[in-house]
Design a protein around this motif. Structure first.
Motif, PDB file in Angstrom:
ATOM      1  N   GLY A 182      63.290 -97.754 -47.581  1.00  0.00           N
ATOM      2  CA  GLY A 182      64.675 -98.217 -47.650  1.00  0.00           C
ATOM      3  C   GLY A 182      64.815 -99.654 -48.112  1.00  0.00           C
ATOM      4  O   GLY A 182      65.780-100.008 -48.794  1.00  0.00           O
ATOM      5  N   LYS A 183      63.851-100.487 -47.769  1.00  0.00           N
ATOM      6  CA  LYS A 183      63.947-101.895 -48.167  1.00  0.00           C
ATOM      7  C   LYS A 183      63.849-102.059 -49.684  1.00  0.00           C
ATOM      8  O   LYS A 183      64.219-103.108 -50.225  1.00  0.00           O
ATOM      9  N   HIS A 184      63.343-101.028 -50.367  1.00  0.00           N
ATOM     10  CA  HIS A 184      63.273-101.058 -51.836  1.00  0.00           C
ATOM     11  C   HIS A 184      64.465-100.347 -52.476  1.00  0.00           C
ATOM     12  O   HIS A 184      64.508-100.196 -53.704  1.00  0.00           O
ATOM     13  N   GLY A 185      65.399 -99.893 -51.648  1.00  0.00           N
ATOM     14  CA  GLY A 185      66.550 -99.170 -52.180  1.00  0.00           C
ATOM     15  C   GLY A 185      66.235 -97.738 -52.545  1.00  0.00           C
ATOM     16  O   GLY A 185      67.006 -97.090 -53.256  1.00  0.00           O
ATOM     17  N   ILE A 186      65.110 -97.232 -52.050  1.00  0.00           N
ATOM     18  CA  ILE A 186      64.705 -95.858 -52.339  1.00  0.00           C
ATOM     19  C   ILE A 186      65.157 -94.961 -51.198  1.00  0.00           C
ATOM     20  O   ILE A 186      64.822 -95.197 -50.034  1.00  0.00           O
ATOM     21  N   ARG A 187      65.923 -93.938 -51.528  1.00  0.00           N
ATOM     22  CA  ARG A 187      66.415 -92.985 -50.540  1.00  0.00           C
ATOM     23  C   ARG A 187      65.502 -91.757 -50.515  1.00  0.00           C
ATOM     24  O   ARG A 187      65.095 -91.268 -51.572  1.00  0.00           O
ATOM     25  N   VAL A 188      65.210 -91.261 -49.325  1.00  0.00           N
ATOM     26  CA  VAL A 188      64.378 -90.061 -49.174  1.00  0.00           C
ATOM     27  C   VAL A 188      65.138 -89.068 -48.305  1.00  0.00           C
ATOM     28  O   VAL A 188      65.482 -89.371 -47.158  1.00  0.00           O
ATOM     29  N   ASN A 189      65.410 -87.902 -48.847  1.00  0.00           N
ATOM     30  CA  ASN A 189      66.183 -86.885 -48.141  1.00  0.00           C
ATOM     31  C   ASN A 189      65.570 -85.502 -48.339  1.00  0.00           C
ATOM     32  O   ASN A 189      64.740 -85.289 -49.231  1.00  0.00           O
ATOM     33  N   CYS A 190      66.014 -84.571 -47.510  1.00  0.00           N
ATOM     34  CA  CYS A 190      65.594 -83.174 -47.628  1.00  0.00           C
ATOM     35  C   CYS A 190      66.800 -82.279 -47.888  1.00  0.00           C
ATOM     36  O   CYS A 190      67.925 -82.615 -47.508  1.00  0.00           O
ATOM     37  N   ILE A 191      66.529 -81.145 -48.485  1.00  0.00           N
ATOM     38  CA  ILE A 191      67.506 -80.054 -48.516  1.00  0.00           C
ATOM     39  C   ILE A 191      66.822 -78.844 -47.884  1.00  0.00           C
ATOM     40  O   ILE A 191      65.644 -78.597 -48.101  1.00  0.00           O
ATOM     41  N   SER A 192      67.580 -78.118 -47.062  1.00  0.00           N
ATOM     42  CA  SER A 192      67.031 -76.963 -46.358  1.00  0.00           C
ATOM     43  C   SER A 192      67.866 -75.725 -46.665  1.00  0.00           C
ATOM     44  O   SER A 192      68.879 -75.463 -46.001  1.00  0.00           O
ATOM     45  N   PRO A 193      67.451 -74.940 -47.648  1.00  0.00           N
ATOM     46  CA  PRO A 193      68.190 -73.721 -47.999  1.00  0.00           C
ATOM     47  C   PRO A 193      67.944 -72.609 -46.975  1.00  0.00           C
ATOM     48  O   PRO A 193      66.942 -72.592 -46.262  1.00  0.00           O
ATOM     49  N   HIS A 194      68.871 -71.673 -46.971  1.00  0.00           N
ATOM     50  CA  HIS A 194      68.738 -70.487 -46.128  1.00  0.00           C
ATOM     51  C   HIS A 194      69.298 -69.280 -46.873  1.00  0.00           C
ATOM     52  O   HIS A 194      70.405 -69.335 -47.409  1.00  0.00           O
ATOM     53  N   GLY A 195      68.544 -68.206 -46.909  1.00  0.00           N
ATOM     54  CA  GLY A 195      69.054 -66.955 -47.469  1.00  0.00           C
ATOM     55  C   GLY A 195      69.298 -66.976 -48.960  1.00  0.00           C
ATOM     56  O   GLY A 195      70.070 -66.158 -49.479  1.00  0.00           O
ATOM     57  N   VAL A 196      68.653 -67.881 -49.668  1.00  0.00           N
ATOM     58  CA  VAL A 196      68.824 -67.945 -51.123  1.00  0.00           C
ATOM     59  C   VAL A 196      67.964 -66.856 -51.767  1.00  0.00           C
ATOM     60  O   VAL A 196      66.758 -66.776 -51.498  1.00  0.00           O
ATOM     61  N   PRO A 197      68.529 -66.002 -52.615  1.00  0.00           N
ATOM     62  CA  PRO A 197      67.776 -64.877 -53.181  1.00  0.00           C
ATOM     63  C   PRO A 197      66.810 -65.303 -54.288  1.00  0.00           C
ATOM     64  O   PRO A 197      66.872 -64.818 -55.421  1.00  0.00           O
ATOM     65  N   SER A 198      65.917 -66.226 -53.940  1.00  0.00           N
ATOM     66  CA  SER A 198      64.884 -66.648 -54.877  1.00  0.00           C
ATOM     67  C   SER A 198      63.826 -65.559 -54.977  1.00  0.00           C
ATOM     68  O   SER A 198      63.783 -64.623 -54.165  1.00  0.00           O
ATOM     69  N   GLU A 199      62.973 -65.675 -55.965  1.00  0.00           N
ATOM     70  CA  GLU A 199      61.900 -64.687 -56.119  1.00  0.00           C
ATOM     71  C   GLU A 199      61.030 -64.646 -54.862  1.00  0.00           C
ATOM     72  O   GLU A 199      60.589 -63.578 -54.426  1.00  0.00           O
ATOM     73  N   MET A 200      60.806 -65.822 -54.238  1.00  0.00           N
ATOM     74  CA  MET A 200      59.990 -65.892 -53.027  1.00  0.00           C
ATOM     75  C   MET A 200      60.601 -65.073 -51.897  1.00  0.00           C
ATOM     76  O   MET A 200      59.922 -64.286 -51.232  1.00  0.00           O
ATOM     77  N   LEU A 201      61.913 -65.253 -51.658  1.00  0.00           N
ATOM     78  CA  LEU A 201      62.562 -64.553 -50.550  1.00  0.00           C
ATOM     79  C   LEU A 201      62.678 -63.056 -50.829  1.00  0.00           C
ATOM     80  O   LEU A 201      62.442 -62.232 -49.937  1.00  0.00           O
ATOM     81  N   VAL A 202      63.035 -62.700 -52.035  1.00  0.00           N
ATOM     82  CA  VAL A 202      63.170 -61.282 -52.378  1.00  0.00           C
ATOM     83  C   VAL A 202      61.835 -60.572 -52.236  1.00  0.00           C
ATOM     84  O   VAL A 202      61.753 -59.459 -51.688  1.00  0.00           O
ATOM     85  N   ASN A 203      60.763 -61.200 -52.685  1.00  0.00           N
ATOM     86  CA  ASN A 203      59.433 -60.599 -52.537  1.00  0.00           C
ATOM     87  C   ASN A 203      59.053 -60.429 -51.069  1.00  0.00           C
ATOM     88  O   ASN A 203      58.404 -59.446 -50.692  1.00  0.00           O
TER      89      ASN A 203
END
Length: 278
Positions: A182-203
Motif C-alpha cells: 500500500g505504501k507504493h500505491g499498489i492495491r491487492v484484491n481478490c475476486i471470488s466467483p460462485h456458480g460460474v459455468p466455466s469449463e472447470m465447473l461444468v467438467n
C-alpha cells in the motif's frame, strides 16, 4: 488535500493506456476479462499454457501472448518482463490461472495431487504478486493486482479440500501483501466467483453427477434455482470480468485488501425461510 488523476474519467474507456498481464487468459474468465480490458483501452499480455487459444485471442485484441506455466516462477517473471519491454510499464496483474484438482475424502487424499494443485493455485499467484509488485515499484506506476479466489474460500462444502485450502490461502496472501504494498500505491484484491459455468465447473458437475454430456446451460439452471438469492439469475464469466474491470480501474482507487464475492448472495444469506417475510 490529495490531488486526483482524472485522466481516465475523461474517457468512457476505463483502462486507457494501462498495461495488464492476465494469467490463465486463454479461455473462460481470463479470456472474457482480456477482451473486456482491451475494449476499455488496455494493452494485454495473455499468459497461459494453451498456446493456440492464447495466441489467437491475443491477435484479435491487439495484445501479446506468452507461454506461461505459473508453477514456474521464471515463466511468470518472463510474462511480466514482456509487458514492461513491450509498453514500458505494468499497471494491472490479474492472477487468474487455476485448476480444480481431485476430490475425495480427507482420509484418502493423494498428497502429490495436493502439492501440484497448490503449486498452480497458490504458488502461481505468489509468483504473480511477487513479480508484478517488483515491476510496479520499479516503474513507480502504483498499480492493481487482482487474484482469483472462490466462494469455496469463505463457505465450506462447495469444493474439494485441496481446492478450498488453496483458495482461502489466496485471500490471506492478498491481504498480507496489500499491507506491505500500500505504501507504493499498489492495491491487492481478490475476486471470488460462485456458480460460474466455466469449463472447470461444468467438467466437475459432469464427473460428480456422472453426466458426460452436461451442458453449461444446465449448470446455470441449477444456480438460478438453488445457488443464488437472485432467483432466475445465474452467474456468467462476464459478471466476473466486470468485477475484475472495476478492481483494475481508478473507480476502485481506494479499495485494497478486499475480497469481492460474486455469488448472488449465496454465501451470505439463505432464502429457505422466506415465508417469514410474507
Amino acid at each position: 488535500m490529495e490531488a486526483r488523476d482524472d485522466t481516465n474519467k475523461l474517457s468512457s474507456k476505463r483502462l486507457t493506456g494501462k498495461v495488464a498481464v492476465i494469467t490463465g487468459g486463454a479461455r473462460g474468465i481470463g479470456a472474457a476479462t482480456a477482451k473486456l480490458f482491451a475494449e476499455n483501452g488496455a494493452h494485454i499480455v495473455i499468459a497461459d499454457i494453451l498456446d493456440e487459444l492464447g495466441a489467437a485471442l491475443a491477435s484479435t485484441i491487439g495484445g501479446r501472448y506468452i507461454h506461461c506455466d505459473v508453477t514456474k516462477e521464471e515463466d511468470v517473471e518472463s510474462a511480466v518482463r514482456l509487458a514492461v519491454s513491450w509498453k514500458g510499464q505494468l499497471d494491472i496483474m490479474f492472477n487468474n490461472a487455476g485448476i480444480s484438482g481431485s476430490g475425495g475424502s480427507i482420509t484418502s487424499l493423494n498428497m502429490e495431487d495436493v502439492k501440484f494443485l497448490l503449486s498452480v493455485n497458490l504458488n502461481g499467484i505468489l509468483h504473480g504478486i511477487k513479480h508484478a509488485a517488483k515491476a510496479m515499484i520499479e516503474g513507480q506506476r502504483k498499480g492493481s493486482i487482482i487474484c482469483t479466489s472462490s466462494s469455496a474460500a469463505i463457505m465450506g462444502g462447495l469444493a474439494s479440500h485441496a481446492y478450498s485450502l488453496s483458495k482461502e490461502a489466496i485471500i490471506g496472501l492478498a491481504r498480507s501483501t496489500a499491507c506491505e504494498l500500500g505504501k507504493h500505491g499498489i492495491r491487492v484484491n481478490c475476486i471470488s466467483p460462485h456458480g460460474v459455468p466455466s469449463e472447470m465447473l461444468v467438467n466437475a458437475y459432469r464427473k460428480y453427477l456422472g453426466k458426460a454430456d452436461m451442458k453449461p446451460e444446465e449448470v446455470c439452471k441449477m444456480v438460478r434455482d438453488s445457488g443464488s438469492l437472485l432467483r432466475g439469475r445465474s452467474a456468467s464469466i462476464e459478471d466476473v470480468a466486470q468485477a475484475a474491470l472495476f478492481l483494475a480501474s481508478e473507480e476502485a482507487g481506494f479499495i485494497t485488501a478486499h475480497n469481492l464475492v460474486i455469488d448472488g448472495g449465496y454465501t451470505t444469506g439463505t432464502s429457505s425461510m422466506s415465508f417469514i417475510y410474507q
